[in-house]
Design an enzyme around this catalytic site. Structure first.
Site, short mmCIF file in Angstrom:
data_model
loop_
_atom_site.label_atom_id
_atom_site.label_comp_id
_atom_site.label_asym_id
_atom_site.label_seq_id
_atom_site.Cartn_x
_atom_site.Cartn_y
_atom_site.Cartn_z
N GLY A 1 22.66 40.00 59.12
CA GLY A 1 21.48 39.06 59.38
C GLY A 1 21.90 38.60 60.70
CG ASN B 1 19.70 42.60 49.40
OD1 ASN B 1 18.80 41.93 48.80
ND2 ASN B 1 20.72 42.08 49.91
CD1 TRP B 2 12.71 43.94 50.58
CD2 TRP B 2 11.58 43.26 49.01
NE1 TRP B 2 11.77 44.67 50.60
CE2 TRP B 2 10.69 44.43 49.56
CE3 TRP B 2 10.69 42.70 47.89
CZ2 TRP B 2 9.78 45.04 49.28
CZ3 TRP B 2 9.69 43.64 47.59
CH2 TRP B 2 9.17 44.69 48.10
CB SER C 1 22.53 44.26 62.10
OG SER C 1 22.41 42.57 61.90
CD GLU D 1 25.74 44.52 52.71
OE1 GLU D 1 24.74 44.94 53.23
OE2 GLU D 1 25.90 43.77 52.23
CD GLU E 1 23.01 37.00 52.05
OE1 GLU E 1 22.14 37.27 51.24
OE2 GLU E 1 22.85 37.44 53.23
N GLY F 1 18.58 44.72 54.84
CA GLY F 1 17.89 43.26 54.37
C GLY F 1 16.59 43.04 55.51
N GLY F 2 16.85 42.60 56.50
CA GLY F 2 15.78 42.06 57.54
C GLY F 2 14.92 43.32 57.85
P1 PGA Z 1 20.67 42.60 57.26
O1 PGA Z 1 20.98 42.46 55.78
O2 PGA Z 1 20.14 44.27 57.27
O3 PGA Z 1 19.57 41.79 57.21
O4 PGA Z 1 21.83 42.43 58.06
C1 PGA Z 1 21.95 43.24 54.99
C2 PGA Z 1 22.39 43.02 53.56
O5 PGA Z 1 22.71 41.62 53.46
O6 PGA Z 1 22.49 43.57 52.70
#
Ligand code: PGA
Length: 262
Positions: free
Chosen positions: A179, A12-13, A219, A173, A103, A240-241
């Protein structure tokens, strides 16, 4: 995790990578994937404006990477400035759409009802939702984990058929892990995943629940992917990251796939 559910690892960018960075990432990433034959599904979710470039690169018959959108509208067409409909998304080489991300819930005020309407629209367009749920730290600390997840599941999935459910990927999640660098422990993650599967079983029966893939997100990194994915109810990751860099995402997939029982 048992192989009867094909694990799914998705990038997920978020609001990162326009078309040219998307091209750079994908060229490098596909180069790394060549000949690797991982026993999992790999998905990339770029921003809307990069979907066309990604579709052009991933559209070939043998490319082992699927494309996802990060959101989609609950409306078909009309005066909805800034929105993109599921049918428009379907015009790309696209299988999945992420819905209900924390988000979207927290920053853009998407309610369970809105997310449910989007889930239905996605299914009408024959897109597979990656349906995100998760509790905040305050909710967890107040002992409300099960209540929150139960509500998100019941309301978010309302009116969806068994077939819709099997075609949906759930992403658990915990909001406090997204994040932040803080990952749920494997015990916390497995416990929540087992609960989620139980809730799906209450709604659709155990046979359906056993087929549904439940990803963990928050994370996930190359060095914790294996221990998470070794848990019996964790069928992959939404990343994400650590998915913004091709080497990091490739290493994460390699680590996660190393624990798949074949
Ligand atoms: P993250 O994000 O890996 O940066 O914690 C995951 C997500 O929001 O899907």
């Amino acid at each position: 995790m048992p192989i009867h559910r094909k694990p799914i690892l998705a990038a997920n960018w978020k609001m990162n990578k326009g078309p040219s960075e998307t091209e750079d990432f994908l060229k490098s990433f596909l180069g790394k994937l060549q000949g690797s034959g991982f026993p999992c599904e790999i998905v990339i979710a770029p921003p809307f404006v990069s979907l066309a470039k990604a579709a052009e690169i991933l559209g070939g018959p043998k490319v082992p990477v699927q494309l996802a959108a990060q959101n989609g509208s609950q409306k078909d067409a009309g005066a909805f400035t800034g929105e993109v409909s599921m049918l428009m998304l379907k015009e790309f080489y696209l299988h999945y759409v992420i819905l209900g991300h924390s988000e979207r819930r927290a920053i853009y005020g998407e309610t369970d009802e809105v997310i449910n309407a989007k889930m239905k629209k996605a299914r009408e367009a024959n897109l597979k939702p990656i349906f995100c749920i998760g509790e905040t730290l305050a909710e967890r600390e107040a002992g409300r984990l099960e209540e929150v997840l139960g509500r998100q599941i019941t309301k978010g999935l309302e009116g969806l058929s068994e077939k819709d459910m099997v075609d949906t990927v759930v992403a658990y999640e915990p909001v406090w892990a997204i994040g932040t660098g803080v990952t749920a422990t494997t015990a916390q993650a497995q416990e929540a995943h087992a609960f989620v599967r139980g809730e799906i079983a209450k709604l659709y029966g155990a046979a359906v629940a056993n087929k549904v893939r439940i990803q963990y997100g928050g994370s996930v990194k190359p060095d914790n992917a294996a221990e998470l994915m070794a848990c019996p109810d964790i069928d992959g990751a939404l990343v994400g990251g650590a998915a913004l860099d091709p080497t990091s995402f490739f290493e994460l997939i390699k680590a996660g796939c190393s624990v798949i029982e074949e």
